[in-house]
Scaffold this active site. Structure first.
Site, short mmCIF file in Angstrom:
data_model
loop_
_atom_site.label_atom_id
_atom_site.label_comp_id
_atom_site.label_asym_id
_atom_site.label_seq_id
_atom_site.Cartn_x
_atom_site.Cartn_y
_atom_site.Cartn_z
N ARG A 54 0.81 -1.00 -0.03
CA ARG A 54 0.00 0.00 0.05
C ARG A 54 0.82 1.18 0.04
O ARG A 54 0.59 2.32 -0.62
CB ARG A 54 -0.82 0.12 1.10
N TYR A 106 -16.81 17.23 -15.27
CA TYR A 106 -17.42 15.85 -15.72
C TYR A 106 -18.17 15.46 -14.50
O TYR A 106 -18.15 16.06 -13.18
CB TYR A 106 -15.99 15.25 -15.48
N ASP A 178 -7.63 18.95 -14.92
CA ASP A 178 -8.07 17.51 -15.34
C ASP A 178 -7.76 17.64 -17.02
O ASP A 178 -8.37 18.18 -17.61
CB ASP A 178 -9.63 17.46 -15.18
N LYS A 203 -8.63 6.47 -19.67
CA LYS A 203 -8.81 7.05 -20.83
C LYS A 203 -7.56 7.01 -21.93
O LYS A 203 -7.14 6.09 -22.07
CB LYS A 203 -9.42 8.41 -20.85
C1 PLP Z 1 -13.67 9.45 -17.05
C2 PLP Z 1 -13.39 10.74 -16.42
C3 PLP Z 1 -13.09 11.05 -15.00
C4 PLP Z 1 -13.12 9.88 -13.81
O1 PLP Z 1 -12.29 8.73 -13.93
P1 PLP Z 1 -12.66 7.33 -13.72
O2 PLP Z 1 -11.43 6.49 -13.98
O3 PLP Z 1 -13.87 6.89 -14.44
O4 PLP Z 1 -13.01 7.22 -12.18
C5 PLP Z 1 -12.68 12.06 -14.32
N1 PLP Z 1 -12.48 13.21 -15.21
C6 PLP Z 1 -12.80 13.02 -16.66
C7 PLP Z 1 -12.50 14.15 -17.67
C8 PLP Z 1 -13.18 11.78 -17.07
O5 PLP Z 1 -13.38 11.76 -18.40
#
Ligand code: PLP
Length: 388
Positions: A54, A106, A178, A203
């Site tokens: 961890r 988001y 982000d 992503k």
């Molecule tokens: C998908 C996404 C998230 C959240 O991520 P997860 O891996 O699904 O928890 C946050 N910000 C943006 C812009 C996203 O596309």
């Protein structure tokens, strides 16, 4: 810790080769996957480089170092999802801290921040960050943390990260961007003045739609330490196997982004000329209201876009039934092309009023453009559009 090669090199080289041939046990070229939850102490009261999984893990650390280098940060903390990355920052704020977020952020981020605000842990303020006067007025309330999303989801609005970061910093706030929609191959927010970058590595960074994970990169080494500590305290850590798969994805990040962007540009141009389409939201198009800003702030335009069907919901239904090659699914950033209908999928929780305020119509479709042959992608969309 093993020596890492490729220290003073271009980002493409970091992505392709960071940690390659650094295995000291057998000289493995591909970095091995360490699954062990615990590590032997070499002697009494003398822990080795790692003691418990961890706290730290060699596979996770290797990915963290690679992502931190790509973003130009001091280090990264890898989390079990993108949401956990947002929460690493939001959850470690002092009680009652003000968080300033975009009004169209988001959906999952909105839900998380609103939930923490409801519990009285933070105060949340939402503003349209393309409205500079509104942004400055909100800064007067002394936020602890400012969240920026550029491009926005799903309308691909771009905000001036350097300008907003400068204002936020002058007001004593920390800034997190982000960067999920573009990846460090296209945008590096720390170089524009942000304090942190966060990713849903689910992503583009992983890029193969087979991992849920996230990352926070900090510009400052002390902040990396603080966030690492917090991830250990809360246990919000990325699994070694997910980290290993994600590093495999990072190897091709630049090549994927380049190919997907090329396909996206061709598709956006095609959609813009089609009579069934009333509007295309893609920053690479000269018609996009923030095209010049995107050109200045980004190294490219990415592979995300959205477009409006003139015929509304009936046209959407006919399109989705007749289109080919694209898959109707949420998420984005994989090598396979996806289409989503925000009003009934990703943005359903906003409600009709929230969507109307954010400008998300019922005729809007979002595309995540993949690496298929562009002729097939265009043919697949044309089949749908012909049915509208
Ligand atoms: C998908 C996404 C998230 C959240 O991520 P997860 O891996 O699904 O928890 C946050 N910000 C943006 C812009 C996203 O596309």
């Amino acid at each position: 810790m093993p020596e890492r090669k490729s220290l003073d090199v271009q980002p493409e080289t970091v992505a392709a080769a960071y940690g390659v041939a650094s295995d000291t046990a057998f000289g493995a070229v591909a970095p091995p996957l360490y699954l062990s939850s615990t590590y032997e102490f070499p002697g009494f009261d003398t822990p080795g480089a790692y003691d418990y999984g961890r706290v730290g893990n060699p596979t996770r650390d290797l990915l963290g170092e690679a992502i931190a280098r790509l973003e130009g940060g001091a280090g990264a903390v890898l989390t079990p999802s993108g949401m956990a990355a947002v929460d690493l920052l939001a959850g470690s704020l002092g009680n009652g801290s003000l968080v300033l977020a975009p009004h169209d952020c988001y959906g999952g981020t909105m839900r998380l921040l609103a939930a923490r605000a409801k519990l009285g842990q933070i105060t949340l303020k939402l503003v349209d960050q393309t409205d500079l006067a509104a942004f400055e007025a909100a800064l007067a309330e002394r936020p602890a943390l400012v969240l920026i999303e550029s491009p926005s989801n799903p309308l691909m609005r771009i905000v001036d990260i350097a300008a907003l970061s400068g204002l936020a910093r002058a007001a004593g706030a920390k800034v997190v961007v982000d960067n999920t929609f573009l990846s460090p191959a296209i945008q590096q927010p720390l170089s524009l003045g942000a304090d942190y970058v966060l990713h849903s590595t689910t992503k583009f960074i992983n890029g193969h739609s087979d991992v849920i994970a996230g990352a926070v990169v900090a510009a400052d080494a002390e902040e990396v330490k603080r966030l690492r500590h917090w991830a250990n305290v809360t246990g919000a850590i990325c699994s070694p196997f997910d980290a290993w798969l994600t590093l495999r994805g990072v190897r091709t990040l630049f090549a994927r982004m380049a190919g997907q962007e090329r396909n996206a540009m061709a598709i956006a141009t095609r959609l813009e000329a089609h009579p069934a389409v009333s509007h295309v939201h893609y920053p690479g198009l000269a018609s996009h209201p923030h095209h010049a800003l995107a050109r200045r702030q980004q190294k490219g335009f990415g592979a995300m876009m959205s477009f409006e069907l003139a015929g509304g919901v009936p046209a959407v239904q006919r399109f989705l039934k007749a289109m080919r090659v694209f898959t109707l699914a949420e998420s984005l950033g994989g090598v396979e092309s996806l289409v989503a209908h925000p009003a009934t999928m990703t943005h359903v929780d906003m409600g009709p009023e929230g969507r109307a305020k954010a400008g998300i119509t019922d005729g809007l479709l979002r595309l995540s453009v993949g690496l298929e042959h562009v002729d097939d992608l265009i043919a697949g969309l044309d089949a749908g559009l012909a049915a509208c």
